[in-house]
Write an enzyme that holds these catalytic residues in place. Structure first.
Site, PDB file in Angstrom:
ATOM      1  N   CYS A  52      42.842  47.520  43.153  1.00  0.00           N
ATOM      2  CA  CYS A  52      44.347  48.201  44.237  1.00  0.00           C
ATOM      3  C   CYS A  52      43.812  47.601  45.766  1.00  0.00           C
ATOM      4  O   CYS A  52      44.216  47.637  46.592  1.00  0.00           O
ATOM      5  CB  CYS A  52      44.097  50.006  44.077  1.00  0.00           C
ATOM      6  SG  CYS A  52      42.104  50.429  44.109  1.00  0.00           S
ATOM      7  N   HIS A 101      31.176  33.966  48.253  1.00  0.00           N
ATOM      8  CA  HIS A 101      32.272  35.123  48.102  1.00  0.00           C
ATOM      9  C   HIS A 101      32.044  35.824  46.633  1.00  0.00           C
ATOM     10  O   HIS A 101      31.951  36.807  46.891  1.00  0.00           O
ATOM     11  CB  HIS A 101      33.801  33.963  47.964  1.00  0.00           C
ATOM     12  CG  HIS A 101      34.737  35.008  48.705  1.00  0.00           C
ATOM     13  ND1 HIS A 101      34.914  36.365  49.116  1.00  0.00           N
ATOM     14  CD2 HIS A 101      35.643  35.479  47.376  1.00  0.00           C
ATOM     15  CE1 HIS A 101      35.940  37.074  49.143  1.00  0.00           C
ATOM     16  NE2 HIS A 101      36.952  36.631  48.140  1.00  0.00           N
TER      17      HIS A 101
END
Lengths: 432, 271
Positions: A52, A101
Site C-alpha cells: 500500500c 535502496h
C-alpha cells in the site's frame, strides 16, 4: 559494469501522494506484471513489489536507458501521466544505489513507520512470486537473499523493531511485561472507541485468551464481542466482571469517572491480588488516576501511553542510524561479489585456488622425499603444474566460451555462478 | 588446595563480569560465554569440595569457610539447574554477583580444617548440613528474583522506563520464579530441620534444645511457611511475595552468621 545493470524504479510514500499511489496499485496476482516486464527488451531478470505504500520494480539487464523508460511506462500505465511527470513521482536507482535502496527497504528503514516488520514479509513474497515465475536469475537471487540476511542481521543486532511506536501496540507491550504470556489472560473492553478496538485487535493477535465487551447499549457490545469471539455484558456488570479479567481498556464517552479507587480496592482482595492492568484511553478520563497507587494495579492513561511511544520513537531513530552502518557494510560485500562475477576475476580466483592446492601438496610430498636430486624435484613440480593446467583448461574455456557463442550475458552469469559454486570460490569473500 | 580455591574464585569473578557485560551490552555471544564460564566455575568448585573432603577426612561443612563455600556452590548449581529447565532473562546478572560475594567471604574466613568432636562424627553431618544449605541456595535465588521483581515493577508503576524495563523479564515470569524457588527450597528447609533434630537426638540426647541456631532456623522456617500459606490462601503474590522473599532471605543470612557472632550456642563452632 555488472553493478550498473541493477536498476530499481518505484514509487513510495515519500515521492508520490496517495492519489497517485492508489492508481498504481496492482491486483494480487503478480504473474501478469512479471510477464509484461520480462517482455521489455533489456530486462534480463526482474521482481515486482506492490504494497500500500510502495510499488517497485527491481530489474537487472543491459541498455537500461530504454528499458527504464519502458518500465516506467508500465508502472504508470493507469495514470495517464507523461514520462516527465512520471519521473517526478518516482525514483530511479542504479548500481550500488539500487542495492543500498533494496537493503533499506528490506530492513524497513525506508518505511513510513521505520522498523515496522511487515515489509520484509511482503518483499519475501514478491521475491517468491518472481522466483516461481522464473523471472529472477543469478544476480537478483543473490541480491534478494543478501537483502533478507542484511535485514535479519539488523533485526538481531539493533533494537529497531523492538519498541512499540503506536499507542495500541505500546499497551500490548506493557501487558506482556506485566503478564508474560497472554494466552490464559482476558481483557474487558469498556466502551467501543476506535482505539480500544485497535488495542483489542492487537491483543487478540498476540493470543489473548478471552475478550469481554461492556457497553451502555448491549447491542453494540454484542456486535463488537462477536468480532473477537467474546462475550458481551451491560455496563452495570462492570464491577462483577472486573473480578475475573486481567486487562481493562476503557474508552467510554462518559464525562465522569466510571471506576474509583475504593471499588477496585475491594475487588483486588476478591481477585487474590492477581495484577490488574488498566488502560484508560478516554478523554475525559474514565478511571480514577489514584488507582495506580493500589498494589498490583497498573494504570496507564492516554498521555502515559503517548510518552511511551515518544520514547520508543526516539530510540528507533537512534537504532536506524546504527542499521545504516550495517547496510553500508553489506552493500560493499555485495559489490565485491558482483565484481567477482566477471570472467577475468573468476579465472584469477580459480587459478589462485588451484595454485595454492598445488603448492601445499607439493610441499607435503617434497617433505617426505628426502633423497632426490634437484632434477627429480624439477620433474615432479612440472608434473604437478601440468596436471593443474590440464584440469583447468576445460572449465576455463567453458566460461570464456559462454561469452559469445552460447547466448547472452545472462547465460554467462549462470555459467560463472555454476563454476564458482563447483570450485567453492566464494567461501571467504562474501558469504557469512 | 588454596590455589584451587582461589582459581575457582577467580573464575566465578570472571563469570560475574561476563554476566554484567551481557546485562549492559545484550550481546548474545557474551551470554553464551558467561554461561560456559559459570558452568566451568561450578565444576571447579565441585572438584575443590571433593578434594577438601579427602584432605580433611570428613564432609567439609564444619568451618565458616566450608559452609559459605558450599552455600555458594549450592546457589550456583540451583541456578544452573534452573537455567536448564527454563530461562529467566538476565537472572545471571543478579545471581552471579551474589555467588562471587559469598566466595569472597569464604576466601577471607580461616581455611583451617576443624577437627570434629566425637559427638558430631556421624552420617547425619553431611545430610543435615548439605540439605539445610541447599535450601538456602534456593532461597537465595528467590531473593534475587524478588529483587528483580521490585526493580521491574517500580519502572512499570512509575512509568519511567530505565535500564531494567527491557532487560528484565515480565513480572509474571519473575513471580513464577519466586514460587518455584520456594516450592523447592521450602521442603529442603523442612527436611534440614528434621534431619538436624534427629541428629541432635543422637548426639545430644534431645530432639530440640532451643539453642539460638535452632530457634532462628525455626523462625526462618515459620517466615517461609507463612509466605507459602498466605500465597495459597489470601493471594500474597507478586509484589508482596517479592518483598517477603527478601525478608525471608535476611532471616536465612542471620541464621547462618548472625547467630554465630551474636548469640553463640551449640552450633557456634559450625557454619
Amino acid at each position: 559494469m555488472l553493478a550498473d545493470g541493477i536498476v530499481i524504479i518505484g514509487v513510495n510514500h515519500k515521492t508520490a501522494p496517495v492519489a497517485i499511489r492508489e492508481k498504481l496499485a496492482f491486483p494480487e496476482d503478480c504473474g501478469v506484471p512479471l510477464m509484461t516486464l520480462m517482455d521489455i527488451d533489456g530486462c534480463d531478470e526482474c521482481c515486482f513489489l506492490s504494497t500500500c505504500n510502495r510499488v517497485e520494480v527491481v530489474f537487472s539487464g543491459r541498455d537500461h536507458g530504454e528499458a527504464s523508460r519502458a518500465v516506467r511506462r508500465f508502472l504508470f500505465s493507469n495514470t495517464g501521466l507523461s514520462d516527465e511527470e512520471a519521473q517526478k513521482y518516482s525514483y530511479f536507482y542504479q548500481g550500488r544505489d539500487a542495492v543500498d535502496h533494496l537493503f533499506k527497504v528490506a530492513a524497513s528503514l525506508d518505511s513510513m513507520v521505520v522498523g515496522e516488520p511487515q515489509i520484509l514479509g511482503q518483499l519475501k513474497k514478491a521475491y517468491r512470486d518472481a522466483a516461481e515465475h522464473k523471472t529472477t536469475g543469478v544476480i537478483l537471487n543473490r541480491l534478494f537473499h543478501k537483502s533478507f540476511s542484511a535485514a535479519k542481521r539488523i533485526r538481531t543486532e539493533t533494537n529497531i523493531g523492538g519498541s512499540a511506536v503506536s499507542i495500541s501496540f505500546a499497551a500490548v507491550q506493557l501487558a506482556k511485561k506485566i503478564f508474560g504470556k497472554l494466552e490464559d489472560k482476558s481483557v474487558l473492553l469498556v466502551g467501543a472507541g476506535e482505539m480500544a478496538e485497535l488495542a483489542a485487535e492487537h491483543l487478540v493477535s498476540q493470543g489473548i485468551g478471552r475478550v469481554v465487551v461492556a457497553n451502555r447499549t448491549l447491542e453494540r457490545a454484542a456486535k463488537l464481542a462477536q468480532r473477537f469471539n467474546g462475550t458481551a455484558v451491560g455496563l452495570t456488570e462492570l464491577l462483577d466482571k472486573l473480578a475475573d479479567v486481567d486487562i481493562l481498556i476503557s474508552s467510554t464517552g462518559a464525562t465522569d469517572l466510571i471506576l474509583r479507587k475504593d471499588e477496585v480496592k475491594s475487588i483486588m482482595r476478591q481477585r487474590h491480588n492477581r495484577p490488574l492492568f488498566l488502560i484508560d484511553i478516554a478523554v475525559p478520563r474514565d478511571l480514577d488516576p489514584e488507582l495506580n497507587d493500589l498494589d498490583n494495579v497498573y494504570l496507564y492513561d492516554i498521555d502515559d501511553l503517548k510518552n511511551v511511544v515518544d520514547i520508543n520513537k526516539a530510540e528507533r531513530e537512534k537504532e536506524a542510524s546504527r542499521a545504516e552502518g550495517i547496510i553500508a557494510e553489506e552493500v560493499i560485500k555485495f559489490g565485491q561479489w558482483l565484481e567477482s562475477m566477471e570472467v577475468v576475476p573468476t579465472i584469477t580466483a580459480l587459478r589462485q585456488k588451484a595454485n595454492a592446492i598445488r603448492d601445499s601438496e607439493l610441499a607435503k610430498t617434497m617433505g617426505n622425499l628426502k633423497n632426490i636430486t634437484p632434477q627429480e624435484r624439477k620433474s615432479i613440480e612440472m608434473m604437478a603444474n601440468a596436471i593443474v593446467n590440464k584440469l583447468l583448461h576445460a572449465p576455463m574455456s567453458f566460461i570464456k566460451g559462454g561469452n559469445g557463442a552460447n547466448g547472452g550475458c545472462e547465460h554467462r552469469q549462470v555459467n560463472l555462478d555454476l563454476l564458482r559454486q563447483l570450485f567453492d570460490l566464494d567461501r571467504d569473500s562474501s558469504d557469512e | 588446595m588454596t590455589l584451587l580455591f582461589h582459581f575457582t574464585l577467580f573464575v566465578y569473578g570472571l563469570a560475574t563480569a561476563a554476566y554484567l557485560v551481557y546485562f549492559v551490552s545484550r550481546n548474545k555471544m557474551v551470554r553464551t560465554a558467561s554461561r560456559s564460564i559459570l558452568l566451568g566455575a561450578g565444576g571447579l568448585h565441585t572438584i575443590y569440595l571433593v578434594a577438601r573432603y579427602v584432605e580433611v577426612g570428613h564432609t567439609p561443612l564444619t568451618s565458616n569457610h566450608e559452609a559459605v563455600s558450599f552455600f555458594a556452590w549450592s546457589v550456583t548449581w540451583a541456578f544452573l539447574s534452573f537455567r536448564w529447565r527454563y530461562q529467566v532473562k538476565n537472572f545471571g546478572a543478579f545471581v552471579s554477583p551474589l555467588v562471587a560475594v559469598l566466595m569472597l567471604i569464604a576466601a577471607f574466613s580461616s581455611q583451617e580444617a576443624i577437627s570434629l568432636p566425637p559427638a558430631l562424627q556421624s552420617l547425619w553431618l553431611p545430610v543435615h548440613a548439605s540439605v539445610a544449605i541447599m535450601a538456602n541456595g534456593f532461597m537465595a535465588l528467590a531473593f534475587c528474583g524478588g529483587l528483580m521483581y521490585l526493580l521491574q515493577e517500580r519502572e512499570i508503576k512509575k512509568k519511567k522506563f530505565g535500564v531494567f524495563y527491557d532487560r528484565l523479564p515480565s513480572l509474571e515470569a519473575l513471580d513464577n520464579l519466586n514460587q518455584h524457588c520456594l516450592a523447592v527450597g521450602f521442603p529442603l528447609l523442612t527436611l534440614g530441620i528434621i534431619t538436624g533434630s534427629v541428629w541432635a537426638k543422637q548426639a545430644w540426647g534431645s530432639y530440640w534444645q532451643w539453642d539460638p541456631k535452632e530457634t532462628w532456623s525455626l523462625i526462618t522456617w515459620l517466615i517461609y511457611a507463612a509466605i507459602l500459606h498466605q500465597r495459597l490462601t489470601v493471594g500474597w503474590r507478586r509484589r508482596r511475595a517479592a518483598i517477603m522473599a527478601i525478608v525471608g532471605f535476611s532471616a536465612v543470612l542471620f541464621t547462618l552468621w548472625g547467630v554465630n557472632y551474636l548469640l553463640g550456642g551449640a552450633h557456634s563452632y559450625a557454619g
